[in-house]
Design an enzyme around this catalytic site. Structure first.
Site, PDB file in Angstrom:
ATOM      1  CG  HIS A  76      -3.373  -1.199   4.552  1.00  0.00           C
ATOM      2  ND1 HIS A  76      -3.718  -0.378   3.646  1.00  0.00           N
ATOM      3  CD2 HIS A  76      -4.671  -2.278   4.157  1.00  0.00           C
ATOM      4  CE1 HIS A  76      -4.461  -0.829   2.556  1.00  0.00           C
ATOM      5  NE2 HIS A  76      -4.568  -2.214   2.650  1.00  0.00           N
TER       6      HIS A  76
ATOM      7  CB  CYS B  51      -0.548  -0.390   1.200  1.00  0.00           C
ATOM      8  SG  CYS B  51      -1.983   1.587   1.525  1.00  0.00           S
TER       9      CYS B  51
ATOM     10  CB  CYS C 134     -11.718   4.671  -3.388  1.00  0.00           C
ATOM     11  SG  CYS C 134     -10.506   5.147  -2.483  1.00  0.00           S
ATOM     12  CB  SER C 135      -7.493   3.476  -6.709  1.00  0.00           C
ATOM     13  OG  SER C 135      -6.687   4.520  -6.317  1.00  0.00           O
TER      14      SER C 135
ATOM     15  CB  CYS D  24       0.943   1.325   4.751  1.00  0.00           C
ATOM     16  SG  CYS D  24      -0.926   0.730   4.874  1.00  0.00           S
TER      17      CYS D  24
ATOM     18  CD  GLN E 155      -8.463  12.427  -3.802  1.00  0.00           C
ATOM     19  OE1 GLN E 155      -8.076  13.336  -4.595  1.00  0.00           O
ATOM     20  NE2 GLN E 155      -8.886  11.296  -4.439  1.00  0.00           N
TER      21      GLN E 155
ATOM     22  CG  ASN F  43     -13.719  10.464  -4.136  1.00  0.00           C
ATOM     23  OD1 ASN F  43     -15.148  10.243  -3.995  1.00  0.00           O
ATOM     24  ND2 ASN F  43     -12.604  10.044  -5.515  1.00  0.00           N
TER      25      ASN F  43
ATOM     26  CE1 TYR G 180     -36.889  12.711 -16.575  1.00  0.00           C
ATOM     27  CE2 TYR G 180     -35.949  12.418 -14.392  1.00  0.00           C
ATOM     28  CZ  TYR G 180     -37.354  13.343 -15.706  1.00  0.00           C
ATOM     29  OH  TYR G 180     -37.747  14.148 -15.153  1.00  0.00           O
TER      30      TYR G 180
ATOM     31  CG  HIS H 110      -7.319   7.667   1.439  1.00  0.00           C
ATOM     32  ND1 HIS H 110      -7.233   6.585   0.615  1.00  0.00           N
ATOM     33  CD2 HIS H 110      -7.116   8.999  -0.066  1.00  0.00           C
ATOM     34  CE1 HIS H 110      -7.904   6.779  -0.587  1.00  0.00           C
ATOM     35  NE2 HIS H 110      -7.245   7.969  -1.198  1.00  0.00           N
TER      36      HIS H 110
ATOM     37  CG  HIS I 240      -4.295   3.665   4.016  1.00  0.00           C
ATOM     38  ND1 HIS I 240      -3.185   2.569   4.358  1.00  0.00           N
ATOM     39  CD2 HIS I 240      -4.340   4.341   4.893  1.00  0.00           C
ATOM     40  CE1 HIS I 240      -2.676   3.316   6.048  1.00  0.00           C
ATOM     41  NE2 HIS I 240      -3.258   4.361   5.978  1.00  0.00           N
TER      42      HIS I 240
HETATM   43  O1  G1P Z   1     -35.555   2.543 -16.373  1.00  0.00           O
HETATM   44  P1  G1P Z   1     -34.870   1.316 -15.525  1.00  0.00           P
HETATM   45  O2  G1P Z   1     -34.348   1.170 -16.901  1.00  0.00           O
HETATM   46  O3  G1P Z   1     -35.278   0.441 -15.188  1.00  0.00           O
HETATM   47  O4  G1P Z   1     -33.639   2.626 -15.072  1.00  0.00           O
HETATM   48  C1  G1P Z   1     -32.664   3.245 -15.449  1.00  0.00           C
HETATM   49  O5  G1P Z   1     -33.024   3.936 -15.891  1.00  0.00           O
HETATM   50  C2  G1P Z   1     -33.388   4.507 -15.317  1.00  0.00           C
HETATM   51  C3  G1P Z   1     -33.628   6.090 -15.942  1.00  0.00           C
HETATM   52  O6  G1P Z   1     -31.923   7.130 -16.357  1.00  0.00           O
HETATM   53  C4  G1P Z   1     -32.934   5.391 -13.879  1.00  0.00           C
HETATM   54  O7  G1P Z   1     -33.957   6.300 -13.214  1.00  0.00           O
HETATM   55  C5  G1P Z   1     -32.672   3.928 -12.908  1.00  0.00           C
HETATM   56  O8  G1P Z   1     -31.500   4.342 -11.971  1.00  0.00           O
HETATM   57  C6  G1P Z   1     -31.892   3.424 -13.867  1.00  0.00           C
HETATM   58  O9  G1P Z   1     -31.678   1.905 -13.267  1.00  0.00           O
HETATM   59  O1  G1P Z   2      -7.955  11.286  -7.482  1.00  0.00           O
HETATM   60  P1  G1P Z   2      -8.551   9.941  -7.070  1.00  0.00           P
HETATM   61  O2  G1P Z   2      -8.258   8.953  -5.669  1.00  0.00           O
HETATM   62  O3  G1P Z   2      -6.901   8.838  -7.896  1.00  0.00           O
HETATM   63  O4  G1P Z   2      -9.667   9.458  -8.210  1.00  0.00           O
HETATM   64  C1  G1P Z   2     -10.794   9.464  -7.646  1.00  0.00           C
HETATM   65  O5  G1P Z   2     -11.132  10.864  -7.048  1.00  0.00           O
HETATM   66  C2  G1P Z   2     -11.054  11.934  -8.214  1.00  0.00           C
HETATM   67  C3  G1P Z   2     -11.737  12.999  -7.777  1.00  0.00           C
HETATM   68  O6  G1P Z   2     -12.641  12.655  -6.996  1.00  0.00           O
HETATM   69  C4  G1P Z   2     -11.998  11.722  -9.647  1.00  0.00           C
HETATM   70  O7  G1P Z   2     -11.517  12.145 -10.504  1.00  0.00           O
HETATM   71  C5  G1P Z   2     -12.198  10.312 -10.142  1.00  0.00           C
HETATM   72  O8  G1P Z   2     -11.560   9.934 -11.517  1.00  0.00           O
HETATM   73  C6  G1P Z   2     -11.836   8.943  -9.619  1.00  0.00           C
HETATM   74  O9  G1P Z   2     -11.249   7.366 -10.140  1.00  0.00           O
END
Ligand code: G1P
Ligand code: G1P
Lengths: 344, 344
Positions: A111, A49, A158-159, A52, A166, A151, A314, A164, A162
């Site tokens: 961790h 990690c 989140c990759s 760590c 940002q 995240n 939607y 954390h 641990h």
């Molecule tokens: O209507 P569906 O295909 O079951 O559902 C999908 O599309 C909808 C409209 O974008 C969203 O609200 C749902 O979260 C998604 O799972």
């Molecule tokens: O910075 P990280 O943890 O590598 O990345 C994560 O958080 C960021 C900030 O919300 C996003 O832009 C990335 O798409 C997400 O994978």
């Protein structure tokens, strides 16, 4: 309020936007994608990690043998330091250089932990380091906003598990903060009170969306929540930024963070994924009296540890939409224990 | 434009919002979540699919033996019919009843197909059915907006791979459409031309973000794109809604849909997931001269068929952020074949 079991929309006065609520839609059978549950017990120290203590980071540096929190500049930052503000717009193609810096905050050297498994004492350390960082970043003259967030869980991008969070500090005020600055300032000018002060008063009187509270903070599901179990922490006292917190409030904030995240883990008996964000005034030198500090959790899970809400078609092209009401979600979270399921 | 390889922000004049662009960030190694690739060959008819011809739906009804497209009302609709407009707001708790209806449109009886694998002829049928539905829904007096969209792929919350899209028609104008109505109308009042007409002119002159075109439509990556390979289809002629399309434009629209989605599948040699949405004037009886019809694809994949972009912490609380520039993404898509990888 009788219309609660029929489709309706609710207004978010902080963002000036609506959310569509379809309470009856939870009856829909789910045949779509299910997520993996990450339930392996992690070691307290993982040699592979990069967060760590003592380990090597991706950029080649070595972490110190830290014992509480540890802050460093992100080796793959989305923002870079500098202070040029090159304008290269042409007609409808408008752009502007953005400068800033990105930091990573390790919440604990352990961790194996996550926020809900940490003591109030160590969470208070996290609050203190957030405060120190905000204070220091605000000193940098070109930094106009400091966004603190976490995240949690691979489903939230989140990759590294641990514990954390940002900080992204940058030279301009981002969309969401600009919007909340406008709405809160307008309310303040008109009512001479903060929007969230008045809102909190209404919520405490009503009670149906409150989850937990302590002397200084209230944890609730906002009336206009978008994510199924979205929550918001609001301080009883009207202040603008984390640097305004008293020492007592720091501890109380740690306490409410613990209370909310423990309930989250208890909900589906899993390490509950979310993005959490601190919402506070920009650092652009203006007074922003209208701003009322708050902290929000946006968790994606809807029905179980493996079925999430998709914000897609939607929602992307028209309007956010949710299937359970804020009141249903609040009742569920409220009824859960404040003791973590792993400890009992 | 020199600043393109440094972090910068770009302005979206349709939504009045910014996107943060961090071109250097693609160098970041990815250790996070990877998605599954769905690459099983599907049968042309699946007895367990509730969208295939002749099969039973979840609500108990039977689908007809349709041969082209087929439309029905969603058995688990997020909106319900009615015409009450109950207002039950109290102070900062503002809500309003929302009525409407949700429809499902099967694009083809062939369970094995997706849009990029359909002929221009059958895609033209889809365009015609969208047009007919918009026309019919607009007749319902309380319907003020008709949102046509498609969620493709389980990663986009789609629970059935049968080629289909949806329509949500409702009694009020959703956030995103309200915003685009405001910005486009303001531009039109000021310039006596539509915003997208002027934008398209600039894009055609510049050329760096154009992917493909035909006599009536242009497919491009908008300057302000948020999703890595986001694209937008803009008609050369300024019209407000799909009902304004001529018969020739219907075919040309089918053609450009095919061109874009084939390139998408060819990009990572997989059935490319996305949410797509038709953006057109509300059906509230106003003239909306400023509105310029467009169709957008928001695809989540970033680096490969298994690594997507996560719009999480910073993006949710502050600002959308992207890692590759619109120009890089356009160059990649432009260089791909217009012949589907499965056919050659
Ligand atoms: O209507 P569906 O295909 O079951 O559902 C999908 O599309 C909808 C409209 O974008 C969203 O609200 C749902 O979260 C998604 O799972
Ligand atoms: O910075 P990280 O943890 O590598 O990345 C994560 O958080 C960021 C900030 O919300 C996003 O832009 C990335 O798409 C997400 O994978």
């Amino acid at each position: 309020m009788k219309a609660f079991d029929k489709p309706h929309k609710r207004y978010n006065p902080l963002t000036d936007e609506w959310v569509l609520v379809s309470p009856h839609r939870t009856k829909r059978p789910w045949q779509g994608k299910t997520e993996e549950v990450e339930e392996t017990r992690r070691p307290t120290h993982d040699p592979s990690c990069y967060l760590c203590a003592g380990n090597e980071r991706m950029g080649g540096q070595h972490n110190p043998m830290y014992e509480s929190t540890f802050v460093f500049q992100n080796d793959f930052a989305a923002l870079l330091e500098g202070n040029e503000q090159m304008e290269t717009s042409k007609g409808l193609l408008r752009m502007q250089e953005e400068t800033g810096l990105c930091k990573v905050i390790c919440f604990s050297p352990d961790h194996s932990l996550t926020m809900p498994e940490m003591t109030i004492e160590s969470l208070t350390e996290v609050v203190k380091v957030w405060k120190r960082e905000f204070e220091a970043l605000e000193q940098i003259s070109y930094i106009r906003n400091v966004q603190i967030f976490e995240n949690k869980g691979s489903i939230m991008g989140c990759s590294n598990p641990h514990p954390h969070g940002q900080i992204w500090a940058q030279s301009s005020v981002p969309n969401e903060i600009a919007r909340k600055t406008r709405t809160q300032q307008a309310y303040y000018v008109k009512h001479k009170r903060s929007l969230l002060e008045d809102y909190l008063e209404q919520e405490l009187e009503d009670g149906s969306r409150i989850i937990c509270r302590n002397e200084h903070f209230v944890g609730l599901i906002p009336f206009w929540a978008v994510w199924p179990y979205e929550t918001m922490i609001i301080p009883a006292r009207h202040f603008q930024a984390i640097t305004d917190m008293t020492i007592e409030e720091e501890v109380a904030f740690a306490d409410i963070l613990s209370k909310i995240t423990i309930r989250y883990d208890n909900l589906f008996k899993c390490s509950f994924p979310y993005s959490a964000g601190m919402q506070q005034r920009p650092t652009d030198g203006q007074s922003h009296e209208g701003w009322h500090f708050h902290y929000s959790f946006y968790p994606p899970l809807l029905r179980s540890a493996t079925v999430k809400k998709f914000m897609v078609g939607y929602e992307m092209f028209a309007n956010p939409q949710r299937d359970i009401t804020a009141e249903q979600a609040a009742e569920t979270l409220r009824s859960l224990s404040e003791k973590h399921y792993k400890n009992g």
